[in-house]
Design a protein around this motif. Structure first.
Motif, PDB file in Angstrom:
ATOM      1  N   ARG A  85       0.862  -1.184   0.000  1.00 52.65           N
ATOM      2  CA  ARG A  85       0.000   0.000   0.000  1.00 52.65           C
ATOM      3  C   ARG A  85       0.900   1.237   0.000  1.00 52.65           C
ATOM      4  O   ARG A  85       1.932   1.244   0.675  1.00 52.65           O
TER       5      ARG A  85
ATOM      6  N   PHE B 283       0.593   5.788  -0.258  1.00 48.04           N
ATOM      7  CA  PHE B 283      -0.209   7.006  -0.431  1.00 48.04           C
ATOM      8  C   PHE B 283       0.380   7.759  -1.626  1.00 48.04           C
ATOM      9  O   PHE B 283       1.407   8.408  -1.526  1.00 48.04           O
TER      10      PHE B 283
ATOM     11  N   ILE C  51      -4.701   6.143  -1.262  1.00 48.18           N
ATOM     12  CA  ILE C  51      -3.980   4.882  -1.099  1.00 48.18           C
ATOM     13  C   ILE C  51      -4.165   4.014  -2.344  1.00 48.18           C
ATOM     14  O   ILE C  51      -5.280   3.868  -2.845  1.00 48.18           O
TER      15      ILE C  51
END
Ligand code: NAP
Length: 332
Positions: A5, A7, A20
């Motif tokens: 993951r 951002f 995300i």
């Protein structure tokens, strides 16, 4: 582990946007280290980058986050091995190179600092770039002869990340600290960190003459603009002003008089490109003799990657104080 993951921040024909995403985990090249990020923190510049309200990013798309700490997963450099705890702040992180708001960070080994023995990833990210910059400012002032006997040190933007840690370091070193803050409700918090006196943003003594009565031994300035200009006029002979930030503006309208008649020094502080020897020296101080007494007191919130947009808005509208810690934890 092949995916993570992150951002991500984009700026293309669909506009400026961030959120995300799942992206591949980078593979370290020769000389690089892959870190499993456990913690990061939020700086003013992260909020500008994440919202697009400041033009701070140099390439898109990019993973945000100026800071990261975690554990080495893979290393292609002799100085690090899997399992080592490390800190990454500055260099291109978050604006020219994928940053710390992700499960994994891959960087050149010489951007890293080994975790000092009495910090761990979480506590190092309470300090992060904010603490490192405060330490850099104090280091530059001491090197240039600042002493407690010269008079009180003014810290502007006092409730911010840099300001509150600067207060703590300076008071530990025996300086009288006067905090300048726009948040009247945080006076007892600032006193708990070591500020002796607190004044409002519009209560700085002195007028607009080139030299006013000298009342400050020196200053750590996070605000710039008119506030910094006034400070230059009111610092004692041979006092030092560490210029860090621009929360109040980038202009500086003053005269040469404080510099040529009082020998005042304006010390620029850039935390991004600090070479390794000084970087590790400052982290060693932050871990020991300059370490704030109660690091937890500085944390005003702990968030995860999903909270970023809301936290950025809070930060840009001046509704935060201290440090906001980001808990990541690979795969968590
Ligand atoms: N040179 C470097 O390497 C470096 C490194 C880190 C940060 N910075 C810069 O240093 C500054 C502080 O960073 P930070 O992380 O501490 O930011 P922060 O946590 O957002 O704190 C900034 C503080 O400045 C004060 N402030 C905000 N707007 C203001 C205004 N219009 N006029 C006067 N005061 C204002 C507020 O304190 P009060 O409410 O208490 O007054 C605020 O808490 C920022 O400009 C940042 O970009 C530079």
């Amino acid at each position: 582990m092949t995916e993570q993951r992150a951002f991500r921040i984009h700026n293309d024909n669909q506009g400026y946007r961030a959120g995300i995403e799942t992206i591949p985990v980078p593979q370290p090249a020769d000389g690089e280290v892959l870190i499993r990020v456990s913690h990061s923190g939020i700086n003013y510049k992260d909020a500008l980058a994440g919202t697009g309200k400041g033009k701070v990013i140099q390439r898109f798309p990019i993973t945000g986050g100026y800071d990261a700490a975690g554990i080495v997963e893979q290393s292609r450099h002799a100085c690090y091995k899997p399992g080592d705890a490390v800190i990454a702040t500055g260099w291109g992180l978050g604006f020219d190179h994928d940053g710390g708001f992700a499960d994994y960070l891959c960087v050149p080994a010489d951007w890293l600092v080994p975790m000092p023995s009495n910090l761990e990833p979480r506590t190092s990210m309470i300090l992060a770039t904010a603490g490192f910059t405060a330490a850099l400012a104090v280091h530059r002032m001491l090197l240039n002869g600042q002493q407690p006997e010269m008079g009180p040190i003014l810290v502007t933007g006092a409730t911010g990340g840099v300001g509150c840690i600067a207060i703590s370091i300076l008071s530990k070193l025996g300086f009288d600290v006067t905090a300048v803050s726009g948040k009247a409700d945080l006076q007892s918090w600032l006193k708990g960190l070591g500020a002796k006196h607190i004044i409002g943003r519009d209560q700085l003594p002195g007028g607009d003459r080139p030299l006013e009565k000298a009342v400050w031994g020196g200053a750590v300035d996070n605000v710039g603009g008119a506030m910094l200009a006034r400070i230059t006029r009111t610092v004692v002979p041979y006092g030092n002003i560490a210029s860090i930030g621009l929360a109040g503006g980038i202009a500086l309208e003053t005269t040469v008089m404080p510099f040529i008649l009082r020998g005042v020094s304006l010390l620029g502080c850039n935390s991004v490109e600090v070479p390794y020897p000084l970087r590790s020296q400052l982290w060693a101080h932050l871990a020991t003799d300059w370490r704030p007494e109660d690091l937890e007191q500085i944390v005003s919130d702990t968030v995860d990657l999903t909270s970023m947009p809301e936290v950025f808005e809070r930060m840009l509208s001046g509704r935060i104080h201290g440090r906001i810690l980001v808990e990541i934890g690979a795969g968590g």
